[in-house]
Design an enzyme around this catalytic site. Structure first.
Site, short mmCIF file in Angstrom:
data_model
loop_
_atom_site.label_atom_id
_atom_site.label_comp_id
_atom_site.label_asym_id
_atom_site.label_seq_id
_atom_site.Cartn_x
_atom_site.Cartn_y
_atom_site.Cartn_z
N TYR A 66 8.04 -3.47 -0.39
CA TYR A 66 6.65 -3.90 -0.21
C TYR A 66 6.46 -4.26 1.25
O TYR A 66 7.33 -4.90 1.85
CB TYR A 66 6.37 -5.14 -1.08
CG TYR A 66 5.02 -5.76 -0.80
CD1 TYR A 66 3.89 -5.35 -1.50
CD2 TYR A 66 4.87 -6.74 0.18
CE1 TYR A 66 2.65 -5.89 -1.22
CE2 TYR A 66 3.64 -7.29 0.46
CZ TYR A 66 2.53 -6.86 -0.25
OH TYR A 66 1.29 -7.39 0.04
N GLU A 102 -1.77 -2.69 3.37
CA GLU A 102 -0.71 -2.95 2.39
C GLU A 102 -0.09 -1.63 1.95
O GLU A 102 -0.80 -0.72 1.54
CB GLU A 102 -1.30 -3.68 1.17
CG GLU A 102 -0.24 -4.08 0.16
CD GLU A 102 -0.84 -4.76 -1.05
OE1 GLU A 102 -0.73 -5.98 -1.17
OE2 GLU A 102 -1.45 -4.05 -1.89
#
Ligand code: ADP
Ligand code: MG
Length: 388
Positions: free
Chosen positions: A108, A196
């Protein structure tokens, strides 16, 4: 403003971030053709402005072009319900076909504005993928956070720190340092508010690729980026918010039941607080602005009443630049067009307030007038059935 995954990847790729090739498919035949051109094995991905698509059945692996065509048929037009869409879900109007990547590990990675430190913050985790919310809730120590010094900006040292924290080998850390540098540059140069990448993957060949991408832009910066503003997809936005922005109103839909119409952002915030304090919750934030005209007030009123969650309306106007009688005119005009079938509480103070109150009382409208903010809040909360 949000954009779709495929658009975010195009923008990121322009800054040098590695993403798998892909194309938007218009039809099942198109999906088959794209899959063929990408070597057969592809992932067919619903494009909606919400995450969690994988869990909701909006992301499907196809072993060959025929299967890609079948997945297109299933996904295109479906109502996709994910943990982020709410129960109503989203209708899928765009479908992306992209090369299937062999995944060795999912990470992530995000860059965002951290309001507490007033800095850009890099967040990363070696436990990326579809369970990142669970990691954040249950094992927040598995997420590394590094703030960027605004006077220095991004440096390789920051990239190395995050890369090693992710457990990457030295060769991959070098790749990661470049990639994060490209992401930060993209963030700054496009006036983004969030980038993101989840997942960022490592392939068995030792390549880092962004498999998913989410970009949010600061609306106030869009004036500098007409090419990004063009990517706006109003199908993905709340229809009432779209209408409000057309009328020059600042409207944000919330989940309570008291509709609010206020002038000035500060007073609008205070109004929301006092509704909460009185025991109910605002259905929206709405700032009609300092120079509210009869027309914009009427538009605001229509938007408020079009929200089925609204069970009572509180109008709270402080007439400084805006004249209260204009506001009253707008309310009366709007009420003639749309039937007012919920209780209305009005508080008007300032310029021409007495005149406005007289106009409202003499109109055919059924309403309750309040003098103070407290009184207004109490009255409107009583109108929705009392404190929760
Ligand atoms: P969402 O976050 O909305 O669920 P993602 O694009 O992150 O959507 O996809 C969910 C999961 O599907 C990813 O974590 C990854 O495991 C898999 N996936 C997505 N795109 C690809 C791809 N191009 N190749 C292989 N797997 C993929
Ligand atoms: Mg994702």
């Amino acid at each position: 403003m949000n954009v779709h995954e495929y658009q975010a990847k195009e923008i990121l790729a322009r800054f040098g971030v590695a993403v798998p090739e892909g194309q938007l498919a218009e039809s099942a035949e198109d999906a088959r053709r794209i899959a063929e051109s990408l070597g057969g094995r592809v992932v067919v991905k619903a494009q909606v402005h919400a995450g969690g698509r994988g869990k909701g059945g909006g992301i499907k692996l196809a072993a060959d072009p025929d299967e890609a065509a079948r997945h297109f048929e299933e996904i295109f037009g479906m109502t996709l319900v994910t943990p982020q869409t709410g129960a109503k879900g989203r209708v899928v109007r765009r479908v992306y076909v992209t090369r299937a990547v062999e995944i060795e590990h999912e990470y992530y990675l995000s860059v965002l504005v951290d309001r507490a430190s007033a800095r850009l913050l890099v967040m990363a985790s070696a436990e990326g993928g579809v369970e990142i919310e669970k990691v954040a809730a249950e094992a927040p120590e598995k997420i590394v956070k590094v703030a960027l010094d605004p006077t220095v900006g991004y440096t390789a040292a920051v990239g190395r720190r995050v890369g090693y924290a992710l457990g990457l080998e030295p060769e991959l850390v070098r790749q990661f340092v470049r990639m994060l540098g490209s992401i930060v540059r993209c963030f700054v140069e496009t006036d983004a508010s969030l980038v993101e990448i989840n997942p960022l993957v490592r392939t068995p060949e030792g390549v880092l690729l962004a498999l998913d991408a989410k970009l949010n832009f600061d609306d106030s910066g869009l004036v500098r980026h007409p090419e990004i503003r063009e990517l706006r997809d109003t199908d993905e936005e709340d229809p009432l918010e779209v209408e409000a922005s057309r009328s020059g109103l600042n409207y944000i839909k919330l989940d309570g039941d008291v509709g609010c119409m206020v002038n000035g952002a500060g007073l609008a915030m205070a109004t929301m607080d006092i509704i909460d304090l009185a025991g109910s919750r605002p259905a929206n934030f709405l700032d009609v602005g300092g120079g509210a005209s009869k027309e914009s007030v009427a538009a605001a009123f229509r938007i408020l009443l079009a929200d089925p969650d609204v069970r009572a309306v509180l109008v709270n106007i402080f007439g400084g630049i805006v004249r209260c009688d204009r506001v009253a005119e707008g309310i009366i005009a709007a009420a003639e067009e749309v039937s007012l079938d919920v209780p209305l509480v009005v508080r008007l103070q300032g310029t021409n307030a007495a005149e406005a109150r007289r106009m409202l009382v003499e109109s055919a409208l059924e309403l309750d007038v309040a003098d103070g903010l407290d009184e207004a809040a109490r009255k409107v909360v009583a109108a929705v059935g009392g404190a929760r």
